[in-house]
Design a protein around this motif. Structure first.
Motif, mmCIF file in Angstrom:
data_model
loop_
_atom_site.group_PDB
_atom_site.id
_atom_site.type_symbol
_atom_site.label_atom_id
_atom_site.label_comp_id
_atom_site.label_asym_id
_atom_site.label_seq_id
_atom_site.Cartn_x
_atom_site.Cartn_y
_atom_site.Cartn_z
ATOM 1 N N UNK A 124 6.729 -7.767 4.775
ATOM 2 C CA UNK A 124 7.617 -6.487 4.831
ATOM 3 C C UNK A 124 7.454 -4.923 3.911
ATOM 4 N N UNK A 125 8.860 -3.945 3.803
ATOM 5 C CA UNK A 125 8.759 -2.899 3.379
ATOM 6 C C UNK A 125 7.859 -2.660 2.265
ATOM 7 N N UNK A 126 8.189 -3.842 1.575
ATOM 8 C CA UNK A 126 7.580 -4.080 -0.266
ATOM 9 C C UNK A 126 6.012 -4.076 -0.246
ATOM 10 N N UNK A 127 5.151 -4.118 1.063
ATOM 11 C CA UNK A 127 3.886 -3.504 1.081
ATOM 12 C C UNK A 127 3.308 -1.555 1.098
ATOM 13 N N UNK A 128 4.931 -1.099 1.091
ATOM 14 C CA UNK A 128 4.949 0.414 0.492
ATOM 15 C C UNK A 128 4.729 0.193 -0.826
ATOM 16 N N UNK A 129 4.865 -0.683 -1.879
ATOM 17 C CA UNK A 129 4.607 -0.227 -2.760
ATOM 18 C C UNK A 129 3.590 -0.786 -3.693
#
Ligand code: 5GP
Ligand code: MN
Length: 329
Positions: A102-107
């Motif tokens: 999910x969006x955690x990949x943008x970290x």
């Protein structure tokens, strides 16, 4: 199928990875289940034992029934912010594919190194380093092997988390993934003081009144094909709100469709907040639901898989039931 020695080598490489870096981001899949959350706290525990620091994070709301897990409260819910911190060393657990992070990949830093530990046969090895063991009943089983390999002594907190992952991913030690190895590990964990009956009661038997209301509604909607080989239920966007149920309450509902005599595939269709549909499939054995889910961009295991379908409940049900029907011919 992977042989034992290459698995041992992968475990050694995974350990070396954990020893190489000092600070980690530990992430599991969106809409996390018992294995995903247990794996997250187990990796956090292990890194701490190795003298490392880690941020544990998940994109979704955490299932509150897992609150008893040691370090549960240290798992952060992902929030996008402008001053976003990025991480160079990532450990992804129980994620069948990169999208499931999910969006955690943008970290993740652009050149971040990623250790991918998972037991889904459909995992495509998206990590810099991959430990993928489809024979493992749960990701926590791989972590148990890793902890053993690292010669770290288990304590009752970590043992409880590993037991929780095994218990939930084997449906209470009943599914076909309940191998002799699973029982061997469970036996060791019980000997360490894990309270197996309390966990089973809390995780498999007890439910909130809201969940019971959701279940009542779902059972009223059970539908079957004429030959009774496929059964399904659907849950609309407003049903959770109207019953007071939470997403984790959806777990297990699909089994009512599957468990009727003669049914080969059970499906739960859940309308998502953004107007798509999430399908959960379970197979009695004849159909490979992982393959069907993959054709819709999803994945999972031969007997338990899922996918997201862009479309209304009506069209999604039509399309997927038709695909399952074809697979059963
Ligand atoms: P569930 O139906 O309980 O959500 O998931 C069943 C299995 O399929 C789990 O192992 C889960 O990780 C996997 N799964 C569910 N949805 C997806 C999806 O959208 N993509 C992939 N790759 N796997 C999924
Ligand atoms: Mn799992």
């Amino acid at each position: 199928m992977m042989n034992q020695s290459s698995y041992s080598m992968q475990l050694d490489e995974a350990l070396a990875f954990m020893k190489t870096y000092d600070h980690f981001l530990v992430v599991s899949h969106v809409q996390p289940d018992g294995d995903a959350i247990s794996s997250t706290v187990v990796v956090g525990w292990m890194l701490e034992k190795l003298g490392k620091s880690a941020v544990l994070i998940n994109e979704s709301e955490l299932p509150s029934r897992l609150r008893f897990l040691h370090q549960f409260d240290s798992i952060l819910k992902y929030k996008r912010d402008e001053t976003q911190q990025t991480f160079d060393a990532i450990i992804s657990i129980d994620c069948a594919d990169f999208k499931r992070i999910g969006e955690v990949a943008s970290s993740f830093a652009p050149d971040a190194k990623l250790l991918n530990i998972d037991h889904h046969p459909t995992n495509n090895g998206f990590g810099t380093l991959n430990v993928i063991r489809a024979e493992a009943a749960a990701t926590v089983e791989i972590l148990y092997d890793l902890i053993e390999r690292a010669e770290i002594a288990l304590d009752v907190n970590c043992a409880t988390a590993i037991y929780t992952g095994l218990l939930t991913d084997t449906g209470g030690f009943r599914y076909s993934n309940t191998s002799p190895r699973v029982m061997e590990i469970a036996s060791h964990l019980l000997a360490l003081g894990v309270s197996g009956n309390e966990l089973a009661d809390h995780l498999l038997e007890k439910m909130t009144m809201a969940k019971l209301k959701l279940l009542q509604l779902a059972l009223n909607r059970l539908t079957f094909t004429d030959n009774l080989e496929i059964g399904w239920v659907y849950i609309g966007k407003d049903d959770l709100r109207n019953t007071g149920a939470v997403p984790e309450d959806l777990e297990g509902i699909v089994n009512y469709a599957l468990n009727v005599d003669g049914v080969e595939v059970g499906i739960l269709f859940k309308e998502t907040e953004d107007g798509a549909v999430k399908a959960s499939m379970r197979s009695a054995g004849k159909a490979n639901v992982a393959a069907i889910a993959q054709a819709f961009g999803g994945g999972g295991h031969v007997r338990a898989a899922g996918c997201r379908i862009e479309g209304s409940l009506t069209t999604s049900i039509e399309e997927l039931v038709e695909a399952v029907r074809k697979a059963l011919i």
